[in-house]
Design a protein around this motif. Structure first.
Motif, mmCIF file in Angstrom:
data_model
loop_
_atom_site.group_PDB
_atom_site.id
_atom_site.type_symbol
_atom_site.label_atom_id
_atom_site.label_comp_id
_atom_site.label_asym_id
_atom_site.label_seq_id
_atom_site.Cartn_x
_atom_site.Cartn_y
_atom_site.Cartn_z
ATOM 1 N N ALA A 14 -59.723 69.370 78.781
ATOM 2 C CA ALA A 14 -60.446 69.583 77.375
ATOM 3 C C ALA A 14 -61.761 69.476 77.591
ATOM 4 N N LEU A 15 -62.342 68.395 78.202
ATOM 5 C CA LEU A 15 -63.609 67.829 78.601
ATOM 6 C C LEU A 15 -64.282 68.701 79.566
ATOM 7 N N PHE A 16 -63.585 69.233 80.522
ATOM 8 C CA PHE A 16 -63.947 70.467 81.659
ATOM 9 C C PHE A 16 -64.360 71.649 80.960
ATOM 10 N N VAL A 17 -63.136 72.009 80.057
ATOM 11 C CA VAL A 17 -63.554 73.523 79.545
ATOM 12 C C VAL A 17 -64.585 73.254 78.330
ATOM 13 N N SER A 18 -64.888 72.178 77.738
ATOM 14 C CA SER A 18 -65.891 72.135 76.748
ATOM 15 C C SER A 18 -67.313 72.163 77.568
ATOM 16 N N HIS A 19 -67.384 71.948 78.764
ATOM 17 C CA HIS A 19 -68.490 72.128 79.567
ATOM 18 C C HIS A 19 -68.796 73.349 80.105
ATOM 19 N N LEU A 20 -67.603 74.136 80.195
ATOM 20 C CA LEU A 20 -67.958 75.533 80.653
ATOM 21 C C LEU A 20 -69.117 76.451 80.293
ATOM 22 N N PRO A 21 -69.210 76.403 78.990
ATOM 23 C CA PRO A 21 -70.255 77.373 78.531
ATOM 24 C C PRO A 21 -71.658 76.827 79.001
#
Length: 83
Positions: free
Chosen positions: A17-24
């Motif tokens: 979830a942390l990784f995905v939250s930084h994708l943008p």
């Protein structure tokens, strides 16, 4: 046999979830670097992204291609990869 030990699934879910939250933000960094033709910054950002994509091989592969294009100074190829 389970892949994770008891309790590890929740930790992994948090990491993903942390990784995905930084994708943008990573995407914005890539596009900003490309927009200013800063191939050095593009390569560095792509390298960091590729190294952090353990669970997303498609993203890692694309990031490595972007990194290669930046290293080889292939701006047109980098633009094509970012579609």
């Amino acid at each position: 046999e389970p892949i994770f030990e008891e309790g590890e699934e929740a930790e992994m879910a948090e990491i993903v979830a942390l990784f995905v939250s930084h994708l943008p933000a990573r995407r914005s960094e890539l596009l900003d670097a490309l927009g200013t033709a800063d191939l050095s910054a593009l390569g560095q950002t792509a390298h960091r992204l590729a190294g952090s994509c353990v669970f997303y091989p498609e993203v890692s592969t694309l990031a490595r291609k972007l990194q290669h294009a930046a290293q080889m100074r292939l701006e047109a190829e980098a633009r094509e990869l970012t579609g």
